[in-house]
Scaffold this active site. Structure first.
Site, mmCIF file in Angstrom:
data_model
loop_
_atom_site.group_PDB
_atom_site.id
_atom_site.type_symbol
_atom_site.label_atom_id
_atom_site.label_comp_id
_atom_site.label_asym_id
_atom_site.label_seq_id
_atom_site.Cartn_x
_atom_site.Cartn_y
_atom_site.Cartn_z
ATOM 1 N N GLU A 1 -9.841 6.546 3.325
ATOM 2 C CA GLU A 1 -10.859 5.563 3.853
ATOM 3 C C GLU A 1 -9.868 4.369 4.228
ATOM 4 O OE1 GLU A 1 -10.166 5.644 0.626
ATOM 5 O OE2 GLU A 1 -9.823 3.429 0.437
ATOM 6 N N SER B 1 1.459 -9.975 -0.741
ATOM 7 C CA SER B 1 1.192 -8.513 -0.839
ATOM 8 C C SER B 1 1.823 -7.787 0.477
ATOM 9 C CB SER B 1 -0.209 -8.252 -1.175
ATOM 10 O OG SER B 1 -1.039 -9.135 -0.450
ATOM 11 N N LYS C 1 1.000 -1.237 0.026
ATOM 12 C CA LYS C 1 0.229 0.078 0.100
ATOM 13 C C LYS C 1 0.821 1.040 -0.201
ATOM 14 C CE LYS C 1 -4.316 -1.548 0.989
ATOM 15 N NZ LYS C 1 -4.284 -2.895 1.451
HETATM 16 C C1 LIG Z 1 -5.145 -3.923 1.247
HETATM 17 C C2 LIG Z 1 -4.572 -5.147 1.261
HETATM 18 C C3 LIG Z 1 -4.700 -6.126 0.227
HETATM 19 C C4 LIG Z 1 -6.068 -5.801 -0.840
HETATM 20 O O1 LIG Z 1 -5.918 -4.828 -1.574
HETATM 21 P P1 LIG Z 1 -5.473 -4.843 -3.152
HETATM 22 O O2 LIG Z 1 -6.034 -3.571 -3.633
HETATM 23 O O3 LIG Z 1 -6.447 -5.703 -3.703
HETATM 24 O O4 LIG Z 1 -4.163 -5.099 -3.439
HETATM 25 C C5 LIG Z 1 -4.106 -7.230 -0.073
HETATM 26 N N1 LIG Z 1 -3.075 -7.364 0.649
HETATM 27 C C6 LIG Z 1 -2.762 -6.761 1.923
HETATM 28 C C7 LIG Z 1 -1.649 -7.232 2.509
HETATM 29 C C8 LIG Z 1 -3.440 -5.376 1.887
HETATM 30 O O5 LIG Z 1 -2.934 -4.834 2.955
#
Ligand SMILES: *Cc1c(COP(=O)(O)O)cnc(C)c1O
Length: 398
Positions: free
Chosen positions: A118, A384, A96
């Site tokens: 948000e 992610s 993020k």
């Molecule tokens: C917020 C988040 C997501 C989901 O958001 P995307 O916009 O689909 O990437 C996925 N993995 C993590 C670790 C997150 O914090």
């Protein structure tokens, strides 16, 4: 009908449409500031000045490039070569921050002084509060009251970073309601306020802008694969999707390369037919949510349905327009991974590789068992985020 043979059809057109999805469905009062943003974002983020500062911060502050790690034991288990793109190693623990750094640089360039955001689980709120501290900007984060109570540590982090966290008490008091409230704030303060959206959702230009800012993930994958495999494309790219930003960044540079198969994992919750699911692409119907036309979980009469997933970051009733288009054009394979499969995958990765993943990322790991790989296949899976924030859930499952 849009021309689906066009090579560029998987990217946004100049009005922010991906096939039939996208666009900007906004109240009249936001028209001016959304148009200003549409007219500004490409020239700013493609300028040498922006790129120099963005790249420097990604390197020295976020810790990029994130490693591309050949996961040997995981590969052995699934009978192919699996690389993990390690977004979990970024500052603040997920992908993020790539987006919030980019957008705050843009906000500053546009002369905005007040930042709103948000947040659901709080990851985007923390990433936004972090860059606001860094850039000395006022920061207001809207968060559903239910989430404020569930995500206590992230609320405390945001406050420590200097942000004001506003608990939202409308609707189910979760992410959808927090987003409505942020849009309401923006309508009241369009002149001085910049709204940092956390995923590839919202009115044009947000989906395209967020995808471009996150595309650093895919650009690094190309370079790193070339060194490790002697070719700059994999056979598979795999990522989880909430709103779609880590997936968009992962696939951005390979969208039009048909040698690359794209697999997206959405949250099945208790099962897609259980009534408790967040598998938006499979359950959604065409509709408009938060300023964009996409697939939306809704009842027969168009009421937004409450999504459910064990993972707060995937618990959103909409999906980015890019991903909706990839699904209907069959460019991407969409798999639903249920709560129990994601939990098992998180424990599996932890024991095989010594990496505790975020629950969101564990959905991507859970998709591995649903694909038939060849031994020669090169697979890149984006991890992610890290699992620190999910320890309570993991402890309950042990
Ligand atoms: C917020 C988040 C997501 C989901 O958001 P995307 O916009 O689909 O990437 C996925 N993995 C993590 C670790 C997150 O914090």
């Amino acid at each position: 009908m849009k021309n689906t043979i066009n090579m560029n059809t998987y990217q946004a057109d100049k009005n922010g449409y991906y096939g039939e999805f996208g666009g900007a469905y906004i109240p009249e009062i936001l028209h001016r500031c959304v148009t200003e943003l549409q007219n500004t974002y490409r020239s700013v983020i493609e300028s040498e000045e922006f790129k120099a500062e963005f790249d420097q911060l990604l390197q020295d502050y976020v810790g990029r490039p994130s490693p591309l790690y050949l996961a040997k034991r995981l590969s052995e288990k699934y009978g192919c070569r699996i690389y993990l793109k390690r977004e979990d190693l970024n500052h603040t623990g997920a992908h993020k921050i790539n987006n919030t750094i980019g957008q705050i640089l843009l906000a500053r360039k546009m002369g905005k002084t007040r930042i709103i955001a948000e947040t659901g689980a709080g990851q985007h709120g923390v990433a936004t509060a972090t860059v606001c501290a860094l850039m000395d900007m006022e920061c207001i984060v809207y968060m559903g009251k239910t989430d404020v109570e569930r995500q206590h540590i992230n609320v405390q982090k945001m406050k420590m970073l200097g942000a004001t966290v506003v608990p939202v008490t409308s609707g189910n008091m979760t992410l959808k309601d927090a987003t409505n409230e942020a849009i309401r704030d923006w309508c009241c303060n369009p002149a001085n306020t910049y709204y940092i959206i956390g995923s590839t959702v919202g009115p044009h230009p947000y989906p395209d802008m967020v995808a471009r800012l996150q595309s650093v993930i895919g650009a690094e994958i190309k370079k790193q694969l070339l060194v490790k495999e002697g070719r700059d494309y994999p056979d598979y790219l795999i990522a989880c999707v909430g709103g779609g930003s880590n997936a968009a960044g992962t696939i951005f540079h390979h969208l039009d390369d048909q040698r690359v198969k794209i697999v997206l994992a959405e949250a099945g919750g208790h099962g897609i037919n259980s009534g408790e699911s967040a598998a938006t692409i499979q359950l959604g119907k065409v509709g408009i949510l938060h300023g964009t036309k996409s697939l939306v979980m809704q009842s027969e009469d168009g009421q937004i349905e409450e999504p459910y997933s064990i993972s707060a970051g995937l618990d959103y009733p909409g999906i980015g327009p890019m991903h909706a288009n990839l699904a209907v054009t069959k460019r991407a394979t969409i798999l639903a991974v249920d709560d129990d499969e994601a939990l098992a995958a998180a424990f599996e990765l932890t024991r095989l590789e010594g990496i505790i993943p975020a629950l969101e990322s564990a959905h991507a790991i859970g998709a591995l068992a649903k694909v038939n790989f060849q031994p020669t296949d090169v697979v890149v899976l984006t991890l992610s985020g890290r699992g620190d924030k999910d320890m309570d859930t993991f402890i309950n499952a042990m």
